[in-house]
Scaffold this active site. Structure first.
Site, PDB file in Angstrom:
ATOM      1  N   ASP A  33      -2.016  11.227  -1.967  1.00  0.00           N
ATOM      2  CA  ASP A  33      -2.408  10.183  -2.928  1.00  0.00           C
ATOM      3  C   ASP A  33      -2.832  10.773  -4.263  1.00  0.00           C
ATOM      4  O   ASP A  33      -2.853  10.072  -5.269  1.00  0.00           O
ATOM      5  CB  ASP A  33      -3.536   9.335  -2.345  1.00  0.00           C
ATOM      6  CG  ASP A  33      -2.985   8.402  -1.277  1.00  0.00           C
ATOM      7  OD1 ASP A  33      -2.792   8.861  -0.143  1.00  0.00           O
ATOM      8  OD2 ASP A  33      -2.694   7.241  -1.616  1.00  0.00           O
TER       9      ASP A  33
ATOM     10  N   ARG B 154      -7.895   0.013  -6.419  1.00  0.00           N
ATOM     11  CA  ARG B 154      -8.069   1.107  -5.459  1.00  0.00           C
ATOM     12  C   ARG B 154      -8.219   2.410  -6.249  1.00  0.00           C
ATOM     13  O   ARG B 154      -7.405   2.693  -7.127  1.00  0.00           O
ATOM     14  CB  ARG B 154      -6.860   1.185  -4.494  1.00  0.00           C
ATOM     15  CG  ARG B 154      -6.699  -0.100  -3.669  1.00  0.00           C
ATOM     16  CD  ARG B 154      -5.734   0.101  -2.519  1.00  0.00           C
ATOM     17  NE  ARG B 154      -6.281   0.982  -1.499  1.00  0.00           N
ATOM     18  CZ  ARG B 154      -5.561   1.514  -0.509  1.00  0.00           C
ATOM     19  NH1 ARG B 154      -4.269   1.269  -0.437  1.00  0.00           N
ATOM     20  NH2 ARG B 154      -6.132   2.295   0.387  1.00  0.00           N
TER      21      ARG B 154
ATOM     22  N   LYS C 183      -4.504  10.169   3.478  1.00  0.00           N
ATOM     23  CA  LYS C 183      -5.142   9.291   4.467  1.00  0.00           C
ATOM     24  C   LYS C 183      -6.137  10.052   5.339  1.00  0.00           C
ATOM     25  O   LYS C 183      -5.860  11.166   5.772  1.00  0.00           O
ATOM     26  CB  LYS C 183      -4.035   8.661   5.327  1.00  0.00           C
ATOM     27  CG  LYS C 183      -4.485   7.676   6.362  1.00  0.00           C
ATOM     28  CD  LYS C 183      -5.396   6.607   5.829  1.00  0.00           C
ATOM     29  CE  LYS C 183      -4.844   5.834   4.649  1.00  0.00           C
ATOM     30  NZ  LYS C 183      -5.890   5.072   3.904  1.00  0.00           N
TER      31      LYS C 183
ATOM     32  N   ARG D 290       0.856  -1.191   0.000  1.00  0.00           N
ATOM     33  CA  ARG D 290       0.000   0.000   0.000  1.00  0.00           C
ATOM     34  C   ARG D 290       0.889   1.236   0.000  1.00  0.00           C
ATOM     35  O   ARG D 290       2.120   1.141   0.096  1.00  0.00           O
ATOM     36  CB  ARG D 290      -1.038   0.015   1.130  1.00  0.00           C
ATOM     37  CG  ARG D 290      -0.721  -0.654   2.428  1.00  0.00           C
ATOM     38  CD  ARG D 290       0.341   0.010   3.259  1.00  0.00           C
ATOM     39  NE  ARG D 290       0.168   1.436   3.369  1.00  0.00           N
ATOM     40  CZ  ARG D 290       1.151   2.293   3.544  1.00  0.00           C
ATOM     41  NH1 ARG D 290       2.426   1.868   3.632  1.00  0.00           N
ATOM     42  NH2 ARG D 290       0.935   3.580   3.645  1.00  0.00           N
ATOM     43  N   GLY D 291       0.245   2.418  -0.110  1.00  0.00           N
ATOM     44  CA  GLY D 291       1.007   3.649  -0.274  1.00  0.00           C
ATOM     45  C   GLY D 291       1.036   3.967  -1.769  1.00  0.00           C
ATOM     46  O   GLY D 291       1.337   3.075  -2.578  1.00  0.00           O
TER      47      GLY D 291
HETATM   48  O1  MRU Z   1      -4.452   3.384   2.325  1.00  0.00           O
HETATM   49  P1  MRU Z   1      -2.955   3.548   2.170  1.00  0.00           P
HETATM   50  O2  MRU Z   1      -2.187   2.957   3.294  1.00  0.00           O
HETATM   51  O3  MRU Z   1      -2.482   3.090   0.811  1.00  0.00           O
HETATM   52  O4  MRU Z   1      -2.739   5.111   2.227  1.00  0.00           O
HETATM   53  C1  MRU Z   1      -1.443   5.649   2.132  1.00  0.00           C
HETATM   54  C2  MRU Z   1      -1.425   7.126   2.326  1.00  0.00           C
HETATM   55  O5  MRU Z   1      -2.433   7.759   2.532  1.00  0.00           O
HETATM   56  C3  MRU Z   1      -0.109   7.806   2.171  1.00  0.00           C
HETATM   57  O6  MRU Z   1      -0.059   8.934   2.981  1.00  0.00           O
HETATM   58  C4  MRU Z   1       0.026   8.207   0.701  1.00  0.00           C
HETATM   59  O7  MRU Z   1       0.004   7.088  -0.140  1.00  0.00           O
HETATM   60  C5  MRU Z   1       1.155   9.071   0.362  1.00  0.00           C
HETATM   61  S1  MRU Z   1       2.748   8.553   0.867  1.00  0.00           S
HETATM   62  C6  MRU Z   1       3.520   7.678  -0.208  1.00  0.00           C
END
Ligand code: MRU
Length: 340
Positions: free
Chosen positions: A241, A92, A252, A51-52
């Protein structure tokens, strides 16, 4: 020289498989999972084994190489690969890096569809990964210069090596600030937001910072205001994101609240993001699709129910922060002031 002990991806030349650190098993177990079919790649993104935003993009890029390998000798290989690209795109919806990587890989696949082997497709997936590492390093240096010598920084979610191909976005900047401070005989302290409900802060960021010997304290999300009021937060830094044309951004869930708190307490609020996070197709944050995840992630923690059976819940996985609340966006080419 900046360094991290976190290795999210490994390319296995012998098996031609991407191996990913299983983020569902952290922090208890450090184990790698080998992605051997397109379905494996789709599942790993959907169930958040990886994830990320940038990490999802890198995984999808290698997933399309796998699709190319699986279909290269088929008569209708392009339409079969396109069908797989749609499966990857449906995993996603919010992180634009996923769609950016898929679109780039599909352009490469179309350009090389007549090649004897899909070697050029693998080369582009590896380039996406390599470029992400370089962008992380550039952001880290720009960010450290812009934010300067501070003692306490607060971050949300996980934006580190686990969320990218390299040092991380916001966490890469944190690594650079810590390194500069340590070189001068000081050290940084990081407040790590737990990040309910999925606990990326508690499970992943605390693990990464401890692995790299960066001083940190884990707090629950509702404690941030308290420490800001006490003067114990000098800056907030988060990842993104998707950043739209007017510099609103999705990140997030909980990020928007932090930005409001930072404004009230006159604390600078930074976002760090690579080029692949900018979505020039969308005018403002109102256009961003927010992923709604399972209610189970709100009412259950590690298989343990924490709320009455049948209670109604909502679980938007991201929120949108208006650009007015942002002090600076740290990019690989420098700092953007979103309010100029
Ligand atoms: O749901 P996730 O864990 O994929 O969300 C990740 C985030 O919100 C991060 O802050 C975002 O991807 C930016 S950092 C690389």
């Amino acid at each position: 020289m900046l360094h991290s002990n976190v290795e999210t991806f490994r390319w296995n030349t012998a098996t031609q498989c991407l191996e990913i650190l299983d983020q569902l098993a952290l922090p208890e177990n450090e184990r790698y999972i080998s992605l051997a079919s397109v379905e494996d790649y789709v599942r790993a993104i959907t169930d958040m084994t990886v994830r990320g935003a940038p990490a999802i993009g890198i995984t999808a890029a290698f997933g399309l190489y796998r699709a190319a390998v699986e279909h290269w000798n088929a008569a209708d290989k392009l339409s079969k690969i396109q069908a797989d690209s749609q499966k990857l795109a449906a995993t996603r919806p919010t992180a634009v890096n996923l769609f950016w990587a898929i679109e780039r890989m599909m352009r490469t696949i179309e350009a090389h569809i007549g090649d004897e082997t899909p070697a050029a497709i693998l080369a582009d997936a590896q380039a996406i990964w390599r470029e992400d590492i370089a962008m992380n390093e550039a952001m880290a240096e720009h960010g450290a210069k812009a934010i300067g010598n501070i003692q306490n920084i607060l971050t949300h979610c996980n934006t580190g090596g686990l969320a990218t191909g390299g040092l991380g976005t916001a966490l890469g900047v944190i690594r650079a600030i810590d390194m500069h401070l340590k070189n001068a005989g000081n050290a940084l302290h990081v407040w790590v937001d737990e990040t309910r409900p999925y606990l990326q802060g508690a499970r992943l960021t605390a693990w990464e910072l401890m692995k790299d010997h960066i001083d940190c304290t884990l707090i629950t999300d509702n404690m941030a205001a308290h420490f800001m009021k006490q003067g114990l937060v000098d800056a907030v830094i988060v990842g993104a994101d998707r950043i739209t044309r007017n510099y609103d951004f999705a990140n997030k869930i909980g990020t928007y609240g932090l930005a409001v708190l930072a404004k009230f307490h006159h604390i600078p609020f930074y976002v760090a993001a690579p080029d692949s996070t900018f979505d020039t197709k969308l005018a403002s944050g109102a256009d961003i699709v927010i992923e709604e995840r399972s209610a189970n992630e709100v009412v259950m923690i590690k298989g343990q129910r924490i709320a009455p059976e049948g209670v109604k819940t909502r679980h938007p996985a991201f929120d949108v922060t208006p650009h007015e609340l942002v002090t600076g966006i740290i990019t690989p080419s420098g700092i953007i002031d979103p309010n100029q």
